[in-house]
Write a protein that holds these residues in place. Sequence first.
Motif, PDB file in Angstrom:
ATOM      1  N   HIS A  83      44.289  42.993  38.216  1.00 53.49           N
ATOM      2  CA  HIS A  83      43.955  43.397  39.590  1.00 53.49           C
ATOM      3  C   HIS A  83      42.993  44.588  39.550  1.00 53.49           C
ATOM      4  N   PRO A  84      41.713  44.358  39.275  1.00 54.28           N
ATOM      5  CA  PRO A  84      40.744  45.458  39.147  1.00 54.28           C
ATOM      6  C   PRO A  84      40.578  46.280  40.421  1.00 54.28           C
ATOM      7  N   SER A  85      40.864  45.688  41.580  1.00 55.72           N
ATOM      8  CA  SER A  85      40.719  46.436  42.830  1.00 55.72           C
ATOM      9  C   SER A  85      41.710  47.594  42.916  1.00 55.72           C
ATOM     10  N   LEU A  86      42.799  47.525  42.114  1.00 53.72           N
ATOM     11  CA  LEU A  86      43.770  48.622  42.125  1.00 53.72           C
ATOM     12  C   LEU A  86      43.131  49.923  41.672  1.00 53.72           C
ATOM     13  N   ASN A  87      42.213  49.830  40.719  1.00 57.24           N
ATOM     14  CA  ASN A  87      41.547  51.027  40.222  1.00 57.24           C
ATOM     15  C   ASN A  87      40.713  51.678  41.325  1.00 57.24           C
ATOM     16  N   LYS A  88      40.073  50.859  42.146  1.00 56.75           N
ATOM     17  CA  LYS A  88      39.275  51.376  43.256  1.00 56.75           C
ATOM     18  C   LYS A  88      40.172  52.056  44.298  1.00 56.75           C
ATOM     19  N   ILE A  89      41.338  51.474  44.513  1.00 59.43           N
ATOM     20  CA  ILE A  89      42.272  52.063  45.475  1.00 59.43           C
ATOM     21  C   ILE A  89      42.793  53.399  44.961  1.00 59.43           C
TER      22      ILE A  89
ATOM     23  N   GLU B 159      34.663  56.373  50.752  1.00 56.44           N
ATOM     24  CA  GLU B 159      34.656  55.090  51.446  1.00 56.44           C
ATOM     25  C   GLU B 159      35.951  54.338  51.167  1.00 56.44           C
ATOM     26  N   LYS B 160      36.400  53.614  52.164  1.00 54.64           N
ATOM     27  CA  LYS B 160      37.607  52.811  51.983  1.00 54.64           C
ATOM     28  C   LYS B 160      37.350  51.722  50.939  1.00 54.64           C
ATOM     29  N   PRO B 161      38.297  51.506  50.047  1.00 51.79           N
ATOM     30  CA  PRO B 161      38.135  50.434  49.057  1.00 51.79           C
ATOM     31  C   PRO B 161      38.254  49.068  49.724  1.00 51.79           C
ATOM     32  N   LYS B 162      37.521  48.109  49.186  1.00 46.61           N
ATOM     33  CA  LYS B 162      37.604  46.757  49.723  1.00 46.61           C
ATOM     34  C   LYS B 162      38.869  46.072  49.216  1.00 46.61           C
ATOM     35  N   ILE B 163      39.540  45.414  50.123  1.00 43.98           N
ATOM     36  CA  ILE B 163      40.771  44.705  49.779  1.00 43.98           C
ATOM     37  C   ILE B 163      40.437  43.243  49.484  1.00 43.98           C
TER      38      ILE B 163
END
Length: 219
Positions: A17-23, A198-202
């Motif tokens: 889940h690479p988006s977790l790093n952005k969050i 900026e808000k991370p993209k979900i």
Amino acid sequence: EIFKLSLIIHSTLFKIHPSLNKIMLYFHEVTALLTKLELSVEWITPYGLNITQRYAKFTSYPITSMIGGGRRRKVLLSKLALNSNKEPIINIIKQKNALVPNFIHSMDASNIVILIKKIKENFDFNIITIHDCFGSHANNVEILSQLVKESFIIIYGKKDCIDKFHEHVLNNIKATYRLHSDEKTVISKDGKLYKIPEKPKIGDMDLEEQLRNSHYFLI
């Protein structure tokens, strides 16, 4: 060995889940910005509880005391570290490290409240909870499993919890500082410009469908 295991779990989770790093990065950047502005981190849980996170720095100072028979002992005490305005200095490290766990714990706490309310209003059976673990008598487990999923759907189904957090952050900043019209930059009291994270993209996963039909979400 435990540390090595934690590294394996961490790297695997963030690889899947690479988006977790952005969050995670977003939460850390928000914490850094609010600390520079000398503001607390605040948010409202899905059940309506107002949370304020503000860890303060402490400084140590020694005192000497007399203990039985005139023996002198030095004791190290702590006190709040204050800035030039006599206000507590925010501890950036604790703010940064604590935000994500505290935010998640607040979400889990809301889940428990929503779950218990559903049970009391519609079923009225006894349950026990420890953080994000749930238990009940065997004849209630199937419905309990479904209700836990429904509670999570209420919180995460629309995937707007970060949107609400970000909106609350902006409102918190606006109460003290001035923002540019695009709401991407804040002007500090001494005229410095700070970029608002900026808000991370979900991701596009259908959480409602996935949660409701998951076989392993609750075991």
